[in-house]
Structure formats: C-alpha cells, structure tokens
Design an enzyme around this catalytic site. Structure first.
Site, PDB file in Angstrom:
ATOM      1  N   CYS A   1       1.118  -1.216   0.075  1.00 49.34           N
ATOM      2  CA  CYS A   1      -0.057   0.148   0.110  1.00 49.34           C
ATOM      3  C   CYS A   1       0.920   1.357   0.035  1.00 49.34           C
ATOM      4  O   CYS A   1       2.103   1.197   0.236  1.00 49.34           O
ATOM      5  CB  CYS A   1      -0.926   0.125   1.134  1.00 49.34           C
ATOM      6  SG  CYS A   1      -2.169   1.261   0.996  1.00 49.34           S
TER       7      CYS A   1
ATOM      8  N   CYS B   1      -0.220   4.351   1.371  1.00 48.81           N
ATOM      9  CA  CYS B   1      -0.356   5.236   2.493  1.00 48.81           C
ATOM     10  C   CYS B   1       0.599   5.673   3.583  1.00 48.81           C
ATOM     11  O   CYS B   1       0.786   6.727   4.027  1.00 48.81           O
ATOM     12  CB  CYS B   1      -1.928   4.864   3.223  1.00 48.81           C
ATOM     13  SG  CYS B   1      -1.700   3.490   4.363  1.00 48.81           S
TER      14      CYS B   1
ATOM     15  N   CYS C   1      -3.967   6.317  -0.010  1.00 45.60           N
ATOM     16  CA  CYS C   1      -3.301   4.930  -0.498  1.00 45.60           C
ATOM     17  C   CYS C   1      -2.899   4.786  -1.906  1.00 45.60           C
ATOM     18  O   CYS C   1      -2.605   3.920  -2.481  1.00 45.60           O
ATOM     19  CB  CYS C   1      -4.375   3.802  -0.138  1.00 45.60           C
ATOM     20  SG  CYS C   1      -4.808   3.670   1.559  1.00 45.60           S
TER      21      CYS C   1
ATOM     22  N   LYS D   1     -12.106  -4.792   2.319  1.00 45.04           N
ATOM     23  CA  LYS D   1     -11.606  -3.849   3.339  1.00 45.04           C
ATOM     24  C   LYS D   1     -12.599  -2.838   3.600  1.00 45.04           C
ATOM     25  O   LYS D   1     -12.809  -2.026   2.508  1.00 45.04           O
ATOM     26  CB  LYS D   1     -10.112  -3.565   3.028  1.00 45.04           C
ATOM     27  CG  LYS D   1      -9.590  -2.615   3.954  1.00 45.04           C
ATOM     28  CD  LYS D   1      -8.010  -2.190   3.523  1.00 45.04           C
ATOM     29  CE  LYS D   1      -7.674  -1.159   4.247  1.00 45.04           C
ATOM     30  NZ  LYS D   1      -6.054  -0.828   4.151  1.00 45.04           N
TER      31      LYS D   1
ATOM     32  N   ARG E   1      -3.129   3.937  12.294  1.00 44.46           N
ATOM     33  CA  ARG E   1      -2.866   5.108  11.629  1.00 44.46           C
ATOM     34  C   ARG E   1      -1.979   6.245  12.689  1.00 44.46           C
ATOM     35  O   ARG E   1      -0.918   6.890  12.115  1.00 44.46           O
ATOM     36  CB  ARG E   1      -3.946   6.085  10.983  1.00 44.46           C
ATOM     37  CG  ARG E   1      -4.625   5.286  10.025  1.00 44.46           C
ATOM     38  CD  ARG E   1      -5.935   5.953   9.431  1.00 44.46           C
ATOM     39  NE  ARG E   1      -6.510   5.059   8.715  1.00 44.46           N
ATOM     40  CZ  ARG E   1      -7.658   5.399   7.932  1.00 44.46           C
ATOM     41  NH1 ARG E   1      -8.335   6.482   8.386  1.00 44.46           N
ATOM     42  NH2 ARG E   1      -8.417   4.501   7.068  1.00 44.46           N
TER      43      ARG E   1
ATOM     44  N   LYS F   1     -11.538  -7.502   6.313  1.00 47.29           N
ATOM     45  CA  LYS F   1     -10.943  -6.563   7.505  1.00 47.29           C
ATOM     46  C   LYS F   1     -11.850  -5.243   7.634  1.00 47.29           C
ATOM     47  O   LYS F   1     -12.297  -4.901   6.788  1.00 47.29           O
ATOM     48  CB  LYS F   1      -9.674  -6.012   6.887  1.00 47.29           C
ATOM     49  CG  LYS F   1      -8.995  -4.932   7.602  1.00 47.29           C
ATOM     50  CD  LYS F   1      -7.754  -4.353   6.788  1.00 47.29           C
ATOM     51  CE  LYS F   1      -7.170  -3.519   7.618  1.00 47.29           C
ATOM     52  NZ  LYS F   1      -6.042  -2.763   6.865  1.00 47.29           N
TER      53      LYS F   1
ATOM     54  N   SER G   1      -6.065  -2.728  14.589  1.00 43.27           N
ATOM     55  CA  SER G   1      -5.662  -1.946  15.693  1.00 43.27           C
ATOM     56  C   SER G   1      -6.865  -1.784  16.480  1.00 43.27           C
ATOM     57  O   SER G   1      -6.559  -1.644  17.800  1.00 43.27           O
ATOM     58  CB  SER G   1      -4.832  -0.917  15.207  1.00 43.27           C
ATOM     59  OG  SER G   1      -5.872   0.105  14.408  1.00 43.27           O
TER      60      SER G   1
END
Ligand code: PBG
Length: 322
Positions: free
Chosen positions: A120, A122, A130, A195, A205, A248, A274
């Site tokens: 990715c 990002c 992204c 996702k 993040r 996800k 997370s």
C-alpha cells in the site's frame, strides 16, 4: 425430542468432555503477527494506543520475529514507516526501503518464517492516501504501476507473500502480471479483498503516521453497510489471481467472514485490526474485563466465523496461552 430426554449439560460437565466436543480450536499456527518497522537501530518506540506494540528498527523487529517463531507463529506481516514521505510514495518501492531491508534481514536470519509484505502507499505518501492524488482525488489507474513496482521490489527482497491493502480496482491483476514478468510466478497473493472504510484503523494510523491529510478513505474502501459487495470484491480478486482473500476488520464483520467462507474455495484470512486490539487492551487495563479470556474469546469467534488465518496484534499473547 426434548427435555428431559435431551440434556445439553451432559456434554458440559467436565473440562475433559467439553474438550472432546469442542468445535473450534485456536492455534498459534493460525496467526500472522503484524509489525511496524522504522529506520535506525535499537529503536523500540511504544505505540500509545496499542499497549504491547512498538515501532521497531530492523534489529528489534528481528528479535520480535524470532520470538513469534519460537511460539509457533508461522508468519509476520510488515508495515514500513519511512523517514521521508512524498507524493509518489517513493519509499514504498525503494531498493533500500525500510521494509525491503527488514524482509532481507528476516529471511536471512529466519528462513522458514513466512514474511508477508503489505502493499500500500499510504505509509509512504505525504498526503496519507493509498494512491497517487490528482485533482484532490485518488487516481486509480495511475496508482497501479506503483503498487506493482512495490510488489516486485518486496519480491526481490525475499517476501513470501504479497498482500495488497490499497483497494484500488484492478490491483491484483496488475501485481500478478508484474510479478510474473519478473519471474515471480510462484509467489502467492493474499489480497485484502473486502476492506471496509472503518473507524477501527485509528490506532494503526497513529502507529504508521498514515492518516489522510484531507478527506477520508470512503472513496476506495468499502461501506460498512454492505455485504453483497464484499462477495463481489472477493470474486473479482480471485478472478484476477488472488490465492487467498482477506476480510478486514474482523470482529464487526463476522457475518462477512462467514459468507465469504461459504462462497469461496481459497483460504480466508481476517484482520483483527488495531482498534479491536486497543479496545480489549484499554478495558483490561481499567480492570473492566479479563484480558486473556476476552482475547481468546475474540480470536475464537473469528476462527469460528470461518477464518483460516488471523492477522492479530494479540498473536504473541495468545500463543503463550495456547
Ligand atoms: C494500509 C493499511 C491499513 C491497515 C492495514 N493496512 C490502514 C488503513 O487502511 O488506513 C489497518 C490495520 C489496522 O488497523 O490494524 N492501507
């Protein structure tokens, strides 16, 4: 037939019999452990919103990976945090990029540990999106060659699995083609197929310093309200050459995992993200829940829903208990 002929409690009377009729068994072999890799050496910087998780320099990541492997965890997935970010995410496909260096070191020291490369942009773009941005919009087709280049550079470094997480259309096909052209036809792709645009990525993040500087990711990640669309995304990715697919986040999307599992013949992974981790840790730190018990219940539920593999920050904690 019903009570008193039927008594469900007969099979719950002892640990031994409960174990005999247990339908789902969690194992360290189900886990993929995510790690955040930074430049430098001897860096072990805690991520405040993810107690127990660190930004690690390559030498420290190696120690962490060694632990994971010794606990029976077969794989890690790497996220790179470069010193330098720019509009074209050049750190993502740099020969000496932080992830490329980590892959080389890990594969050299721990050859049987499977190293998954998250693909990715990002973490590497200065705007945090992204893909490449043109006129305030993430430019799908201009992003594909950069993703393909990132995949090839991780393949060259020695990655065992390529895992695109960007949600651009056509990226699995673009990556498959590029890998094949560079003689990596045997390297499998685990695509983040379904996702969602989720609030549960917040702590990630923070760890990866990858929050978008303007707008959000709803223009490319999926609407949490949709499940039919997840099946379409999954089918499309398999069509384009994905060897495994991922859902996800995991916990708020157990229904999606179950439906995907019913529908496809490839292995299904789920990412216990997370924010899911942070909630359990925070409640446990407050003494409001029993950490070990809730963690194992969460992971068991994800496996019961149909996940063959679970990406989880709990991997080391859970493996120690199993
Ligand atoms: C990269 C990526 C993200 C996550 C995995 N890969 C962040 C995002 O989409 O913003 C999130 C993982 C987590 O929250 O644990 N695009």
């Amino acid at each position: 037939m019903s009570f008193p002929i039927q008594r469900s409690r007969r099979l719950r009377r002892s640990e031994a019999i409960r174990k005999m009729v247990q339908e789902t068994e969690l194992s360290a072999a189900d886990f993929i452990y995510p790690m955040f890799v930074v430049e430098g050496s001897k860096v072990r910087q805690p991520v405040p919103s993810m107690p127990g998780i660190y930004n690690l320099s390559v030498d420290q990541a190696l120690e962490e990976a060694r632990q994971a492997q010794s606990l029976g965890i077969p794989a890690v997935i790497l996220f790179g945090i470069p010193n330098h970010k720019d509009a074209r995410a050049s750190g993502a496909y740099a020969e000496d990029g932080v992830v490329q260096k980590a892959i080389r070191q890990l594969k050299k020291a721990l050859p049987t540990l499977q190293v998954v490369a998250d693909i990715c942009l990002c973490e590497y773009t200065d705007h945090g999106h992204c893909g490449v941005v043109t006129n305030q919009d993430v430019d799908n087709d201009a992003t594909l060659p950069l993703l393909a280049q990132t995949a090839v550079s991780c393949a060259r470094a020695g990655a065992d699995l390529i895992a695109p997480s960007d949600m651009m259309d056509g990226r699995v096909a673009a990556i498959r083609r590029a890998l094949d052209e560079h003689r990596f036809e045997s390297l499998p792709i685990l695509s983040y197929a379904a996702k969602y645009a989720s609030g549960f990525y917040g702590p990630f993040r923070e760890a990866a310093q990858s929050a978008p500087q303007f707008g959000d990711r709803r223009g490319y990640q999926m609407d949490p309200a949709n499940v039919r669309e997840a099946l379409k995304e999954v089918a499309q990715d398999i069509d384009e050459g994905a060897d495994m697919v991922m859902v996800k986040p995991a916990l708020p999307y157990l229904d999606v995992i179950a439906k995907v599992k019913e529908r496809v013949d490839v292995p299904v992974a789920a990412y216990n993200v997370s924010g899911e981790y942070a909630m359990v840790k925070a409640a446990a730190q407050n003494g409001w829940i029993d950490y070990s018990r809730v963690m194992l219940e969460v992971l068991t539920s994800i496996k019961r829903a149909g996940a063959d593999l679970i990406l989880t920050y709990h991997a080391l904690d859970a493996a120690r208990l199993l």
